[in-house]
Motif scaffolding. Structure first.
Motif, PDB file in Angstrom:
ATOM      1  N   SER A 134       0.835  -1.244  -0.231  1.00 31.51           N
ATOM      2  CA  SER A 134       0.045   0.001   0.142  1.00 31.51           C
ATOM      3  C   SER A 134       0.780   1.249   0.074  1.00 31.51           C
ATOM      4  O   SER A 134       0.437   2.106  -0.499  1.00 31.51           O
ATOM      5  CB  SER A 134      -0.907   0.090   1.193  1.00 31.51           C
ATOM      6  OG  SER A 134      -0.249   0.165   2.393  1.00 31.51           O
ATOM      7  N   GLY A 135       1.980   1.192   0.691  1.00 29.74           N
ATOM      8  CA  GLY A 135       2.977   2.227   0.387  1.00 29.74           C
ATOM      9  C   GLY A 135       3.372   2.513  -0.500  1.00 29.74           C
ATOM     10  O   GLY A 135       3.575   3.768  -1.128  1.00 29.74           O
ATOM     11  N   GLY A 136       3.944   1.584  -1.188  1.00 31.85           N
ATOM     12  CA  GLY A 136       4.343   1.653  -2.492  1.00 31.85           C
ATOM     13  C   GLY A 136       3.331   2.061  -3.702  1.00 31.85           C
ATOM     14  O   GLY A 136       3.652   2.854  -4.561  1.00 31.85           O
ATOM     15  N   LEU A 137       1.909   1.567  -3.604  1.00 35.69           N
ATOM     16  CA  LEU A 137       0.943   2.172  -4.339  1.00 35.69           C
ATOM     17  C   LEU A 137       0.695   3.448  -4.118  1.00 35.69           C
ATOM     18  O   LEU A 137       0.696   4.188  -5.158  1.00 35.69           O
ATOM     19  CB  LEU A 137      -0.352   1.123  -4.159  1.00 35.69           C
ATOM     20  CG  LEU A 137      -1.514   1.564  -4.708  1.00 35.69           C
ATOM     21  CD1 LEU A 137      -1.266   1.362  -6.340  1.00 35.69           C
ATOM     22  CD2 LEU A 137      -2.730   0.844  -4.434  1.00 35.69           C
ATOM     23  N   LEU A 138       0.745   4.125  -2.973  1.00 38.12           N
ATOM     24  CA  LEU A 138       0.550   5.381  -2.537  1.00 38.12           C
ATOM     25  C   LEU A 138       1.623   6.086  -3.333  1.00 38.12           C
ATOM     26  O   LEU A 138       1.245   7.415  -3.509  1.00 38.12           O
ATOM     27  CB  LEU A 138       0.045   5.770  -1.160  1.00 38.12           C
ATOM     28  CG  LEU A 138      -1.434   5.178  -0.803  1.00 38.12           C
ATOM     29  CD1 LEU A 138      -1.504   5.293   0.515  1.00 38.12           C
ATOM     30  CD2 LEU A 138      -2.244   5.859  -1.616  1.00 38.12           C
ATOM     31  N   SER A 139       2.833   5.926  -2.910  1.00 38.66           N
ATOM     32  CA  SER A 139       3.999   6.575  -3.662  1.00 38.66           C
ATOM     33  C   SER A 139       3.784   6.983  -5.097  1.00 38.66           C
ATOM     34  O   SER A 139       4.117   7.949  -5.738  1.00 38.66           O
ATOM     35  CB  SER A 139       5.150   5.836  -2.946  1.00 38.66           C
ATOM     36  OG  SER A 139       6.305   6.693  -3.696  1.00 38.66           O
ATOM     37  N   LEU A 140       3.578   5.809  -5.688  1.00 45.07           N
ATOM     38  CA  LEU A 140       3.241   5.778  -7.270  1.00 45.07           C
ATOM     39  C   LEU A 140       2.232   6.623  -7.524  1.00 45.07           C
ATOM     40  O   LEU A 140       2.351   7.245  -8.467  1.00 45.07           O
ATOM     41  CB  LEU A 140       3.253   4.232  -7.547  1.00 45.07           C
ATOM     42  CG  LEU A 140       2.927   4.073  -9.159  1.00 45.07           C
ATOM     43  CD1 LEU A 140       4.198   4.366  -9.769  1.00 45.07           C
ATOM     44  CD2 LEU A 140       2.893   2.760  -9.517  1.00 45.07           C
TER      45      LEU A 140
END
Length: 184
Positions: free
Chosen positions: A147-153
């Motif tokens: 989820s952190g990667g998704l939100l950063s992307l």
């Protein structure tokens, strides 16, 4: 009682809609006032404060409802796995102007933190369907990682790419990254 609940939902929806309209006009949450939201929704300040603490609370409720809709769509997805996130990126493209009105400091930062926490729950549900309250630390840390990667992307896509890359392509890229692949 049912008509009271319906009235509450309508009032909250009117306030959320008013805030979104004002964000699209002003492009900044800081310049929008509670009074402007009330005026746009044609609702008194006292009624506003019966339902929300402040404008950040209105925005938070709007975003959390949006996350809920995305969660439902992701769970219902029956297409190819590398296209699943098209649902997410199409939704983000729709609310990108609202997201770009948020600053990285102050109240909106807390809203984004809650948004990330909600997406960690969604990721956890997708990893172990139907068991959202999983206590297994392995599932929890993976859910937070993805989820952190998704939100950063997402923030890169909204702020740098201006949603120019199609949702389908962003879904493919995210899927590749989650699978440990680099993609052009």
């Amino acid at each position: 009682m049912a008509s009271r609940n319906r009235s509450v939902r309508r009032t909250k929806a009117a306030l959320q809609s008013a805030l979104v309209d004002l964000l699209l006009e002003h492009r900044s949450l800081q310049t929008v006032t509670v009074q402007a939201i009330c005026d746009r929704a044609d609702i008194s300040r006292s009624t506003f404060y019966l339902h929300f603490e402040n404008k950040d609370d209105v925005l938070s409720s709007y975003l959390l409802q949006a996350v809920g809709r995305v969660h439902e769509a992701l769970r219902a997805w029956t297409g190819p796995e590398d296209s699943r996130w098209t649902v997410y990126f199409a939704h983000i493209a729709h609310i990108a102007p609202v997201l770009s009105s948020l600053s990285p400091t102050g109240g909106p930062h807390a809203i984004l933190s809650r948004y990330e926490q909600q997406f960690a729950v969604i990721m956890q549900d997708l990893v172990v369907p139907g068991r959202v309250a999983v206590t297994d630390a392995t599932v929890s840390y993976q859910a937070h990682y993805f989820s952190g990667g998704l939100l950063s992307l997402t923030w890169w896509w909204v702020e740098e790419d201006r949603c120019a890359t199609p949702a389908q392509e962003m879904s493919r890229r995210y899927h590749a990254l989650c699978s440990g692949q680099l993609c052009p």
